[in-house]
Design a protein around this motif. Structure first.
Motif, PDB file in Angstrom:
ATOM      1  N   TRP A   1      33.064  58.010 -23.727  1.00  0.00           N
ATOM      2  CA  TRP A   1      31.991  57.132 -23.256  1.00  0.00           C
ATOM      3  C   TRP A   1      30.714  57.913 -22.939  1.00  0.00           C
TER       4      TRP A   1
ATOM      5  N   ARG B   1      28.905  58.244 -26.132  1.00  0.00           N
ATOM      6  CA  ARG B   1      28.382  56.926 -26.511  1.00  0.00           C
ATOM      7  C   ARG B   1      27.151  56.579 -25.677  1.00  0.00           C
ATOM      8  N   TRP B   2      27.196  56.890 -24.377  1.00  0.00           N
ATOM      9  CA  TRP B   2      26.037  56.620 -23.523  1.00  0.00           C
ATOM     10  C   TRP B   2      24.834  57.454 -23.963  1.00  0.00           C
TER      11      TRP B   2
ATOM     12  N   LEU C   1      23.589  55.540 -27.022  1.00  0.00           N
ATOM     13  CA  LEU C   1      23.131  54.186 -26.726  1.00  0.00           C
ATOM     14  C   LEU C   1      21.945  54.128 -25.771  1.00  0.00           C
ATOM     15  N   HIS C   2      21.974  54.961 -24.733  1.00  0.00           N
ATOM     16  CA  HIS C   2      21.012  54.841 -23.646  1.00  0.00           C
ATOM     17  C   HIS C   2      20.029  56.010 -23.554  1.00  0.00           C
TER      18      HIS C   2
ATOM     19  N   ASP D   1      32.209  51.777 -25.318  1.00  0.00           N
ATOM     20  CA  ASP D   1      30.905  52.055 -24.692  1.00  0.00           C
ATOM     21  C   ASP D   1      30.984  51.954 -23.168  1.00  0.00           C
TER      22      ASP D   1
ATOM     23  N   ARG E   1      28.858  51.449 -16.817  1.00  0.00           N
ATOM     24  CA  ARG E   1      27.405  51.329 -16.676  1.00  0.00           C
ATOM     25  C   ARG E   1      27.072  50.389 -15.514  1.00  0.00           C
TER      26      ARG E   1
END
Length: 193
Positions: free
Chosen positions: A33, A36-37, A40-41, A178, A183
């Motif tokens: 994760w 992925r963060w 993604l972010h 994710d 989050r």
């Protein structure tokens, strides 16, 4: 102990912070994760020179260097050995005011006899209270830390403790994808700052 929140703050609230990802021993793989963060972010991974034989002082120095590069308040998002890094760094740094909060996910019990020898430099566990708001996220069946030990560390660090049930080490093998629940926990933590 609380349960994970189901709502999320607006992205604009999180955008005022620099989110620093602190992976554990051997780094976080592509399915993790944290990776992925990052994609993604746009969170920033703090890379270490030696993921195989982590030395506590070296990792602390690297975190300090990254924090001093930018005056934007940072939020530390640590996994596994990264949680021990936060505790050790916070107990020794004069720059803890640069950190707004810390999300500590799956802290390992590095004092266990069955831990790999590479983690010996991380003993004893630093048990000082963290000088910023923090949340510890734990799993009941984490192979690297018994729930009682995780709860003990959370209390000593002054963390809010959140159990997410039986999810292993909360890593790439845990099937979190994710991890939107994580989050949401980060958003809830930032709402307390």
């Amino acid at each position: 102990m609380t349960t994970p929140p189901s709502t999320s703050l607006p992205a604009s609230r999180l955008s005022v912070f620099r989110v620093l990802l602190l992976p554990g021993w051997l780094d976080s793989d592509a399915a993790h994760w944290q990776s992925r963060w990052e994609r993604l972010h746009g969170d920033h991974r703090v890379t270490q020179d030696d993921w195989q034989w982590p030395k506590r002082g070296d990792w602390m120095a690297r975190l300090e260097d990254v924090l001093l590069q930018d005056d934007t308040p940072a939020v530390l998002v640590a996994h596994s050995l990264g949680c021990q890094l936060v505790a050790a760094w916070a107990a020794h740094s004069r720059h803890t005011a640069r950190v707004a909060a810390a999300l500590l996910v799956a802290p390992p019990d590095v004092e266990r006899e069955d831990m790999p020898p590479q983690l010996a430099p991380w003993r004893p566990i630093v048990r000082a209270r963290l000088p910023f708001p923090s949340t510890a996220v734990v799993s009941r069946d984490d192979p690297y830390c018994a729930p009682e030990r995780a709860a003990e560390m959370a209390v000593q660090w002054g963390c809010e403790l959140v159990s997410v049930g039986d999810r292993g080490h909360l890593n790439g093998e845990s099937g979190l994808g994710d991890w939107p629940e994580g989050r949401a926990l980060l958003d809830a933590l930032l709402a307390r700052t």
